[in-house]
Design a protein around this motif. Structure first.
Motif, PDB file in Angstrom:
ATOM      1  N   ASP A   1      39.763  49.401  54.012  1.00  0.00           N
ATOM      2  CA  ASP A   1      41.304  48.861  53.481  1.00  0.00           C
ATOM      3  C   ASP A   1      41.021  49.026  51.560  1.00  0.00           C
ATOM      4  N   TYR A   2      40.144  49.932  51.346  1.00  0.00           N
ATOM      5  CA  TYR A   2      40.284  49.775  50.111  1.00  0.00           C
ATOM      6  C   TYR A   2      39.060  51.245  49.631  1.00  0.00           C
TER       7      TYR A   2
ATOM      8  N   MET B   1      38.966  47.813  41.920  1.00  0.00           N
ATOM      9  CA  MET B   1      37.681  47.171  42.571  1.00  0.00           C
ATOM     10  C   MET B   1      39.049  46.030  42.872  1.00  0.00           C
TER      11      MET B   1
ATOM     12  N   ASP C   1      37.823  54.132  46.404  1.00  0.00           N
ATOM     13  CA  ASP C   1      38.401  54.430  44.883  1.00  0.00           C
ATOM     14  C   ASP C   1      36.885  54.852  44.269  1.00  0.00           C
TER      15      ASP C   1
ATOM     16  N   SER D   1      34.211  52.113  49.016  1.00  0.00           N
ATOM     17  CA  SER D   1      34.814  51.625  50.472  1.00  0.00           C
ATOM     18  C   SER D   1      34.662  50.326  51.087  1.00  0.00           C
TER      19      SER D   1
ATOM     20  N   TYR E   1      41.691  44.220  44.174  1.00  0.00           N
ATOM     21  CA  TYR E   1      41.216  44.588  45.829  1.00  0.00           C
ATOM     22  C   TYR E   1      41.191  43.308  45.788  1.00  0.00           C
TER      23      TYR E   1
END
Length: 266
Positions: A250-251, A32, A253, A261, A35
């Motif tokens: 676009d993320y 995170m 985890d 997200s 990102y």
């Protein structure tokens, strides 16, 4: 080229800054952090300012902070003493704040201003990672206490012109936020929720995307994922601001057993 509108996770408390020596966070939080650290570089142009909507500020009428955000508002509890000495010394963006007020009022939304509150950790924790030099001015916008998803999408739509004016619109929350549910036993439910959220929020048909996300309570385990939805509502504003443009996750985890997200709209 207009900037996108973003919905980003801001983590848990001061999770990226728990080491008093400034070392990396717990490995769980490192994806995170990476990102967030890459957000500005990923944009088509460097923003002249940021408008950030945090899940930690609610007012009856949507309200924008016209001050400089200082001192910071350390609205987390039970963390090491050094995490209450963190700094993020960006300038405020009163010109953007007043433009926000005008856009909202022009769209029929009563909009207040205030200058005393300071930036909460939904602002300074992710921004300290994303903009470590604190060299992009920022204005913070509140949620409305009614947490009406359709109204927050419409608020985002009213703010969309800012994207052509060099202002990055950021919704800061968590796509899963149940502070009573942690650990691997939660993951199957969190994954089912997140799969449905991602599918809806990235629907290629803009009208259907909007309708599906507004109806988030119909998703599997919705009220388990968000017993109270204040950390989801910043996504509604980002989605509304993104308009009819593309929408991507676009993320993604896992932290604390949760699927988490991030999204990019427009």
């Amino acid at each position: 080229m207009p900037l996108p509108a973003l919905f980003v996770p801001h983590g848990g408390g001061p999770c990226f800054f728990m080491d008093p020596a400034g070392g990396p966070p717990d490995p769980m939080w490192q994806p995170m952090q990476a990102y967030l650290a890459g957000l500005i570089e990923s944009l088509p142009a460097r923003p002249r300012a940021i408008l950030l909507v945090s899940g930690h500020w609610e007012e009856r009428d949507v309200t924008v902070h016209v001050g400089d955000g200082q001192p910071l508002l350390f609205d987390y509890h039970g963390f090491p003493e050094h995490t209450y000495q963190l700094r993020w010394d960006a300038l405020g963006a009163p010109d953007v704040a007043l433009r926000v007020q005008a856009l909202l009022e022009g769209a029929g939304f009563p909009a207040g201003v205030e200058r005393e509150r300071g930036w909460d950790h939904g602002v300074f924790i992710p921004m300290k990672v994303a903009v470590p030099n604190a060299d992009i001015p920022l204005a913070q916008l509140s949620l409305r206490t009614d947490l009406d998803p359709a109204a927050h999408v419409a608020i985002g739509k009213a703010l969309a012109p800012l994207r052509d004016e060099g202002v990055l619109i950021v919704g800061s929350g968590m796509s899963f936020h149940n502070l009573r549910a942690f650990g691997p036993q939660v993951t199957p439910y969190a994954d089912a929720w997140d799969d449905a959220l991602v599918e809806a929020a990235t629907d290629p048909d803009p009208a259907r995307r909007k309708a599906r996300v507004i109806a988030w309570r119909e998703f599997p385990y919705a009220e388990f994922a968000h017993p109270r939805e204040e950390h989801l509502l910043p996504l509604m504003i980002a989605l509304g601001a993104g308009g009819d443009g593309p929408a991507v996750c676009d993320y993604r985890d896992h932290v604390l057993g949760w699927a988490v997200s991030g999204f990019r709209f427009g």
